[in-house]
Scaffold this motif. Structure first.
Motif, PDB file in Angstrom:
ATOM      1  N   TRP A  84      39.405  42.865  31.785  1.00  0.00           N
ATOM      2  CA  TRP A  84      39.509  43.241  33.201  1.00  0.00           C
ATOM      3  C   TRP A  84      38.141  43.231  33.862  1.00  0.00           C
ATOM      4  O   TRP A  84      37.977  42.724  34.971  1.00  0.00           O
ATOM      5  CB  TRP A  84      40.136  44.628  33.328  1.00  0.00           C
ATOM      6  CG  TRP A  84      41.619  44.650  33.132  1.00  0.00           C
ATOM      7  CD1 TRP A  84      42.473  43.589  33.119  1.00  0.00           C
ATOM      8  CD2 TRP A  84      42.426  45.816  32.913  1.00  0.00           C
ATOM      9  NE1 TRP A  84      43.763  44.016  32.928  1.00  0.00           N
ATOM     10  CE2 TRP A  84      43.764  45.370  32.791  1.00  0.00           C
ATOM     11  CE3 TRP A  84      42.159  47.179  32.800  1.00  0.00           C
ATOM     12  CZ2 TRP A  84      44.827  46.247  32.566  1.00  0.00           C
ATOM     13  CZ3 TRP A  84      43.201  48.061  32.577  1.00  0.00           C
ATOM     14  CH2 TRP A  84      44.536  47.593  32.464  1.00  0.00           C
ATOM     15  N   ARG A  85      37.161  43.803  33.203  1.00  0.00           N
ATOM     16  CA  ARG A  85      35.818  43.863  33.794  1.00  0.00           C
ATOM     17  C   ARG A  85      35.235  42.458  33.956  1.00  0.00           C
ATOM     18  O   ARG A  85      34.601  42.156  34.968  1.00  0.00           O
ATOM     19  CB  ARG A  85      34.899  44.729  32.925  1.00  0.00           C
ATOM     20  CG  ARG A  85      35.343  46.191  32.757  1.00  0.00           C
ATOM     21  CD  ARG A  85      35.642  46.848  34.075  1.00  0.00           C
ATOM     22  NE  ARG A  85      35.989  48.260  33.934  1.00  0.00           N
ATOM     23  CZ  ARG A  85      37.028  48.839  34.502  1.00  0.00           C
ATOM     24  NH1 ARG A  85      37.855  48.117  35.262  1.00  0.00           N
ATOM     25  NH2 ARG A  85      37.271  50.133  34.345  1.00  0.00           N
ATOM     26  N   ARG A  97      38.026  43.068  37.744  1.00  0.00           N
ATOM     27  CA  ARG A  97      38.917  44.190  38.053  1.00  0.00           C
ATOM     28  C   ARG A  97      38.149  45.501  37.890  1.00  0.00           C
ATOM     29  O   ARG A  97      37.616  45.786  36.820  1.00  0.00           O
ATOM     30  CB  ARG A  97      40.139  44.187  37.141  1.00  0.00           C
ATOM     31  CG  ARG A  97      41.066  43.004  37.360  1.00  0.00           C
ATOM     32  CD  ARG A  97      42.395  43.221  36.637  1.00  0.00           C
ATOM     33  NE  ARG A  97      43.262  42.068  36.733  1.00  0.00           N
ATOM     34  CZ  ARG A  97      44.015  41.764  37.782  1.00  0.00           C
ATOM     35  NH1 ARG A  97      44.003  42.561  38.840  1.00  0.00           N
ATOM     36  NH2 ARG A  97      44.779  40.692  37.775  1.00  0.00           N
ATOM     37  N   SER A 152      48.158  43.550  37.478  1.00  0.00           N
ATOM     38  CA  SER A 152      48.012  42.324  38.270  1.00  0.00           C
ATOM     39  C   SER A 152      48.873  42.342  39.527  1.00  0.00           C
ATOM     40  O   SER A 152      48.573  41.621  40.486  1.00  0.00           O
ATOM     41  CB  SER A 152      48.361  41.101  37.415  1.00  0.00           C
ATOM     42  OG  SER A 152      49.746  41.053  37.126  1.00  0.00           O
ATOM     43  N   ASP A 193      48.722  44.755  31.492  1.00  0.00           N
ATOM     44  CA  ASP A 193      48.010  43.700  32.215  1.00  0.00           C
ATOM     45  C   ASP A 193      48.864  43.158  33.361  1.00  0.00           C
ATOM     46  O   ASP A 193      48.376  42.921  34.467  1.00  0.00           O
ATOM     47  CB  ASP A 193      47.647  42.577  31.243  1.00  0.00           C
ATOM     48  CG  ASP A 193      46.661  41.587  31.840  1.00  0.00           C
ATOM     49  OD1 ASP A 193      45.812  41.996  32.655  1.00  0.00           O
ATOM     50  OD2 ASP A 193      46.756  40.403  31.496  1.00  0.00           O
TER      51      ASP A 193
END
Length: 221
Positions: free
Chosen positions: A66-67, A71, A41, A37
């Motif tokens: 993330w979704r 992202r 980032s 993660d």
């Protein structure tokens, strides 16, 4: 292309990374969800390859997060969990592809390359600048019809330059696309590869040095 491999197996991880690097990818490595993660980032990846069973949880949880956060980085799940329900769950959580272990490295390479190009503008299978031709699928380069031999790194740098023929490409952009996080931004690795390209391509020189910026490949000899 730059990939992130999220795999905690001390034997399999290095094998995956070595195979992907041999195929010409720049590869970073994470062994846990929190580490992955953090890397996503701060870095721009063309594709993430993630195992599910990691020390701090299931990668599907991170993919879903993330979704939800917007992202869109493509994710290929690489796992031993191969039941139909497992695969369906992978896609429901936002994975873009799902490959079950054991796997063939050639298939992983093809799938990763396809995912990495999904969000990029369509690219021609062949790039041409003056008498220089680069065949993307076959990784072959010819100048004036003569087949030349390049390392994976040299090919990657030349592809970026030719895809943006006539435009300035900074050293930072070349590092971002063609190297992984282990590359030292202050080193001269980009300049070394450019020198190797010039030597192998021969005269007349198509690659211009732009003082304080980077390089540009001319649109004509």
């Amino acid at each position: 292309m730059r990939l992130l491999v999220v795999e905690d197996d001390p034997e399999l991880g290095p094998i995956i990374i070595a195979g992907l690097r041999a195929a010409g990818f720049a590869v970073d490595h994470a062994t846990a969800l929190a580490e992955a993660d953090e890397k996503v980032s701060v870095n721009s990846y063309d594709c993430v390859i993630a195992d599910r069973g990691l020390p701090d949880g299931d990668a599907l949880v991170l993919i879903k997060a993330w979704r939800a956060a917007g992202r869109t980085v493509p994710v290929l799940v690489l796992t031993a969990l191969g039941a139909v329900g497992d695969r369906v769950s992978g896609f429901e959580h936002g994975a873009d592809d799902y490959l079950v272990k054991p796997f063939a490295m050639a298939e992983l390479v093809v799938r990763a390359r396809a995912l990495g190009r999904r969000d990029q503008p369509p690219r021609l299978p062949e790039l041409t600048v003056a008498d220089l031709t680069l065949d993307v699928p076959s990784h072959r380069v010819r100048r004036a019809g003569v087949l030349l031999t390049f390392t994976a790194k040299e090919f990657a740098v030349l592809e970026v330059l030719m895809a943006r023929a006539g435009q300035a490409v900074t050293r930072g952009e070349l590092l971002e696309h063609c190297w992984d996080e282990m590359a030292d931004p202050s080193s001269n690795v980009v300049d070394v590869v450019i020198r190797q390209l010039r030597r192998k391509l021969g005269p007349p020189d198509l690659i211009e040095s732009l003082r304080g910026v980077g390089y540009r490949i001319r649109g004509s000899a």
